[in-house]
Design an enzyme around this catalytic site. Structure first.
Site, PDB file in Angstrom:
ATOM      1  N   ARG A  14       0.994  -1.265  -0.132  1.00  0.00           N
ATOM      2  CA  ARG A  14      -0.032  -0.081  -0.140  1.00  0.00           C
ATOM      3  C   ARG A  14       0.998   1.288   0.133  1.00  0.00           C
ATOM      4  O   ARG A  14       0.464   2.229  -0.603  1.00  0.00           O
ATOM      5  CB  ARG A  14      -1.070  -0.045   1.182  1.00  0.00           C
ATOM      6  N   SER A  41      -4.869   4.571   5.981  1.00  0.00           N
ATOM      7  CA  SER A  41      -4.613   3.261   5.555  1.00  0.00           C
ATOM      8  C   SER A  41      -4.279   2.999   4.196  1.00  0.00           C
ATOM      9  O   SER A  41      -3.501   2.073   3.994  1.00  0.00           O
ATOM     10  CB  SER A  41      -5.796   2.458   5.897  1.00  0.00           C
ATOM     11  N   GLU A  62     -18.775   4.574  -0.186  1.00  0.00           N
ATOM     12  CA  GLU A  62     -18.076   3.922  -1.223  1.00  0.00           C
ATOM     13  C   GLU A  62     -18.705   4.157  -2.797  1.00  0.00           C
ATOM     14  O   GLU A  62     -18.217   4.451  -3.515  1.00  0.00           O
ATOM     15  CB  GLU A  62     -17.702   2.893  -0.840  1.00  0.00           C
ATOM     16  N   PHE A  87     -14.527  -3.000   0.324  1.00  0.00           N
ATOM     17  CA  PHE A  87     -15.373  -1.754   0.022  1.00  0.00           C
ATOM     18  C   PHE A  87     -15.125  -1.114  -1.246  1.00  0.00           C
ATOM     19  O   PHE A  87     -15.913  -0.542  -1.939  1.00  0.00           O
ATOM     20  CB  PHE A  87     -15.236  -0.769   1.282  1.00  0.00           C
ATOM     21  N   HIS A 113      -5.441  -3.741   1.706  1.00  0.00           N
ATOM     22  CA  HIS A 113      -5.944  -4.726   2.748  1.00  0.00           C
ATOM     23  C   HIS A 113      -6.624  -5.807   2.054  1.00  0.00           C
ATOM     24  O   HIS A 113      -7.464  -6.414   2.361  1.00  0.00           O
ATOM     25  CB  HIS A 113      -6.848  -4.006   3.522  1.00  0.00           C
ATOM     26  N   ASP A 121      -8.465  -7.847  11.783  1.00  0.00           N
ATOM     27  CA  ASP A 121      -9.640  -7.370  11.721  1.00  0.00           C
ATOM     28  C   ASP A 121     -10.893  -8.600  11.285  1.00  0.00           C
ATOM     29  O   ASP A 121     -12.058  -8.444  11.437  1.00  0.00           O
ATOM     30  CB  ASP A 121      -9.657  -6.355  10.657  1.00  0.00           C
ATOM     31  N   ARG A 171      -1.693  -4.986   3.017  1.00  0.00           N
ATOM     32  CA  ARG A 171      -1.453  -4.294   4.342  1.00  0.00           C
ATOM     33  C   ARG A 171      -0.146  -4.534   4.957  1.00  0.00           C
ATOM     34  O   ARG A 171       0.659  -3.684   5.344  1.00  0.00           O
ATOM     35  CB  ARG A 171      -2.544  -4.504   5.461  1.00  0.00           C
TER      36      ARG A 171
HETATM   37  C1  TPP Z   1     -18.374   0.332   4.625  1.00  0.00           C
HETATM   38  C2  TPP Z   1     -17.324   0.304   5.335  1.00  0.00           C
HETATM   39  N1  TPP Z   1     -16.331   1.298   4.887  1.00  0.00           N
HETATM   40  C3  TPP Z   1     -15.112   1.610   5.575  1.00  0.00           C
HETATM   41  C4  TPP Z   1     -14.979   0.973   6.744  1.00  0.00           C
HETATM   42  C5  TPP Z   1     -13.676   1.228   7.464  1.00  0.00           C
HETATM   43  N2  TPP Z   1     -14.029   1.864   8.632  1.00  0.00           N
HETATM   44  C6  TPP Z   1     -14.198   1.259  10.004  1.00  0.00           C
HETATM   45  S1  TPP Z   1     -14.423   2.283  11.000  1.00  0.00           S
HETATM   46  C7  TPP Z   1     -14.585   3.677  10.230  1.00  0.00           C
HETATM   47  C8  TPP Z   1     -14.981   5.032  10.855  1.00  0.00           C
HETATM   48  C9  TPP Z   1     -16.353   4.811  11.540  1.00  0.00           C
HETATM   49  O1  TPP Z   1     -16.618   6.223  11.973  1.00  0.00           O
HETATM   50  P1  TPP Z   1     -17.998   6.156  13.027  1.00  0.00           P
HETATM   51  O2  TPP Z   1     -18.957   5.445  12.718  1.00  0.00           O
HETATM   52  O3  TPP Z   1     -18.025   7.544  13.558  1.00  0.00           O
HETATM   53  O4  TPP Z   1     -17.231   5.148  14.469  1.00  0.00           O
HETATM   54  P2  TPP Z   1     -16.223   5.882  15.360  1.00  0.00           P
HETATM   55  O5  TPP Z   1     -14.978   6.108  14.829  1.00  0.00           O
HETATM   56  O6  TPP Z   1     -16.729   6.975  16.139  1.00  0.00           O
HETATM   57  O7  TPP Z   1     -16.258   4.822  16.394  1.00  0.00           O
HETATM   58  C10 TPP Z   1     -14.316   3.351   9.049  1.00  0.00           C
HETATM   59  C11 TPP Z   1     -14.431   4.096   7.828  1.00  0.00           C
HETATM   60  C12 TPP Z   1     -15.768   0.008   7.028  1.00  0.00           C
HETATM   61  N3  TPP Z   1     -15.828  -0.549   8.305  1.00  0.00           N
HETATM   62  N4  TPP Z   1     -17.087  -0.294   6.611  1.00  0.00           N
END
Ligand code: TPP
Ligand code: MG
Lengths: 318, 281
Positions: A14, A41, A62, A87, A113, A121, A171
């Site tokens: 990456r 990431s 996405e 995604f 990833h 994960d 990753r």
């Molecule tokens: C469909 C999807 N896109 C991207 C991700 C990667 N991802 C995991 S948590 C996150 C941020 C989530 O933000 P929030 O819902 O506010 O949770 P917080 O960080 O406050 O715990 C992302 C982008 C994912 N898990 N699923």
């Protein structure tokens, strides 16, 4: 113990993408980048910092990102989208199918990833179906480079290719062994080691393991040929046929499901033009799970030892 | 039913469990987990009508909970185990090979208490609507609860589900949004502003409540209010203000601890702020 292949550093593929994207930013004003809340990431932060006006943060959306990227091609931009492989494909398959592939738009879908090696994960994030999904789309180019240098070179190369591309990387830090100045030719397999007993066709993280397997096979008196298939589609059929007509059997190795991956592409070529034994090193109809990357590669049969076994099995079937 | 004081003591232990789980494997998501600890503790130890053992996937006659922001699995696992779904000792296996405690919750490994895989964001509200509709078909008048991240609301599927639930009067559903204002790349305002969440949910036809998600009294009473708002033709959403990293001073105030584990020293510093109330696993 034979050692033919060495490396100087270990890096994540990456980061090769991030480095390539930054260089593209500097050399090609048409290149724009989009990311869905995974800038760090995907190692897109350097591009974002240097070219904030050409960087588009879409948030965790996405499908919208793919649509916006497709739209940006109208007017001449070359969009690179970045998110995890799951995604980048399954999540947005119809958006890619209609707005990118079918509409013939010049979008570069860049996916990190991929596979099991994202580790802890777990299965929700470890897509093992993306190569299959993407290669089924008409005219989609599918590329899975093997190390940092090659990922950087591939990132730069796809900008000069007109049409949709899926670029898959990962990753973990892995050996960086291809020459930094190697030219990346889409659709051209790279012969890494000549041999006469079995052809090992590997892609992505499995290329290094294939080289290590070839060394171990040498100690057993088996002379394996190793070919890096960085472009799964279009497949370098000529390279596959030339190698297998010499060795008489083949192994495919990939961090992907057996169904629909590189192995199936090679099987298609062989069954049509040169029916010879082929053994698969791939995940066999299973989801992944949490664990360290190394543990997972062993548990799911994607390790050097599995390539050695597959090579012996292929030879035994000649 | 546990008192506020008891709930607070449980929450403190849950916070210890979160830090220890992510530290042990140097991966996982402490920030959102800590912020949602009071909510999940109140839900499982006070609000939900549920039978942990034997775990019943169909959960007829029980309230159901779906964690849509699956990355906060450490708090979910701690609360599930502490309320009896599986042995607390199993928290040791979090994110390790051959564990039922996957990085993101899954049904694949059959962990009691999990009814749907999550991890890929934005899917849980639709699933919860399905379960709520199933309850209606079964003439089962228990409730369905969900939790979502605020960043997660950027996913379009959430709004497809929101539109559906209101239009089709899915009024046995209580969704909660963890409004911590943070996500991976920065604040939600920086990444992609959510605008006025209250008016958005209202415009979609939901009954909107607010609560202070890191104040146990507010959580318990708002959940009671939410329950009393069900069955009236509208789905209910609680906009829950929390602080990412709540309870551990150096983890609060930014997005930095969304998905980073503490090192040995940080673990010790964090645990020193959290009394061991129920006994560490
Ligand atoms: C469909 C999807 N896109 C991207 C991700 C990667 N991802 C995991 S948590 C996150 C941020 C989530 O933000 P929030 O819902 O506010 O949770 P917080 O960080 O406050 O715990 C992302 C982008 C994912 N898990 N699923
Ligand atoms: Mg958030």
């Amino acid at each position: 113990m034979t050692t033919l292949f060495t490396y100087t550093d270990q890096q994540d593929t990456r980061s090769g993408f991030g480095a390539g994207l930054l260089e593209l930013g500097r050399n090609n004003p048409d290149v724009v980048a989009l990311c869905a809340d995974l800038t760090g990431s995907l190692k897109m932060d350097a591009f974002e910092k240097e070219f904030p006006e050409r960087f588009f943060q879409t948030g965790i959306a996405e499908a919208n990102m793919i649509g916006i990227a497709a739209g940006m091609t109208i007017g001449g931009r070359i969009p690179f989208t970045g998110t995890f492989a799951n995604f980048s494909t399954g999540r947005v398959y119809d958006q890619i199918r209609q707005s990118v592939a079918y509409s013939g738009k010049n979008v570069k879908i860049c996916a990190s990833h991929a596979g099991l090696t994202l580790g802890e994960d777990g299965a929700t994030h470890q897509i093992l179906e993306d190569i299959g999904l993407m290669k089924m789309l008409p005219h989609m180019v599918v590329i899975n480079p093997c190390d940092f240098n090659q990922t950087k070179a591939a990132t730069i190369a796809i900008a000069s290719y007109e049409g949709p591309v899926y670029l898959r990387f990962g990753r973990p830090k892995v050996p960086n062994f291809t020459p930094a100045d190697q030219k990346f030719e889409i659709g051209k397999a790279v012969l890494l080691k000549e041999g006469k007993d079995v052809s090992i066709f590997a892609t992505g993280h499995l290329v290094w393991k294939a080289l290590k397997a070839a060394e171990a096979l040498m100690d057993k008196g088996i002379d394996a040929e190793v070919i890096n298939i960085h472009t799964i589609k279009p497949l370098d059929e000529a390279a596959v046929l030339a190698s297998v007509s010499k060795t008489g059997c083949a192994v495919s190795a990939e961090e992907h499901q057996r169904n629909g991956g590189l192995g199936d592409s090679i099987a298609q070529v062989l069954s049509r033009k040169l029916p010879k034994p082929l053994e698969y090193v791939a995940v066999n109809d299973s989801f992944g799970e949490s664990g360290t990357p190394e543990e997972l590669m062993v548990k799911y049969g994607l390790d050097t030892a599995d390539i050695i076994k597959a090579a012996e099995a292929a030879i035994a079937r000649k | 039913m546990a008192s506020i004081h008891e709930l607070q003591r449980i929450a403190t232990q849950v916070r210890r469990d979160i830090l220890r789980q992510v530290h042990a494997v140097n991966s996982g998501h402490p920030g959102g987990s800590l912020g949602c600890t009071d909510f999940l503790t109140a839900l499982y130890f006070h609000t939900l009508k549920h039978t942990p053992v034997p775990f019943d996937m169909d959960g007829q006659g029980q309230d159901l909970f779906f964690l849509s922001n699956g990355h906060i699995s450490p708090v979910f696992y701690s609360v599930l185990s502490r309320s009896g779904y599986f042995p607390v000792d199993e928290l040791k296996t979090f994110r390790k090979l051959n564990s039922r405690l996957q990085g993101h919750p899954t049904t694949h490994e059959k962990l009691p208490g999990v009814r749907m895989a999550s991890g890929s964001l934005g899917q849980g509200l639709s699933v919860a609507i399905g379960a709520a509709l199933s309850k209606k078909l079964n003439k089962d008048n228990t409730l369905v609860y969900t939790l979502h991240g605020d960043g997660e609301l950027q996913e379009g599927q959430i709004w497809e589900a929101a539109m559906y639930a209101a239009a089709k009067k899915v009024d046995n559903l209580i969704a909660t949004v963890d409004a911590n204002g943070q996500q991976i790349d920065g604040s939600t305002d920086h990444v992609l502003s959510l605008g006025n969440l209250e008016s958005k949910w209202q415009a979609f036809g939901w009954d909107v409540l607010h609560m202070d998600g890191n104040n146990m009294e507010s959580v318990v009473s708002t959940l009671e209010t939410a329950k009393s708002h069900t069955g009236k033709g509208k789905p209910v959403v609680i906009l829950m203000k929390t602080e990412m990293g709540s309870g551990v001073d150096f983890m609060m105030g930014s997005h930095k601890w969304h998905g980073v584990a503490p090192n040995d020293e940080q673990l010790a510093k964090g645990l020193a702020q959290l009394e061991e109330t129920l006994g560490d696993y």
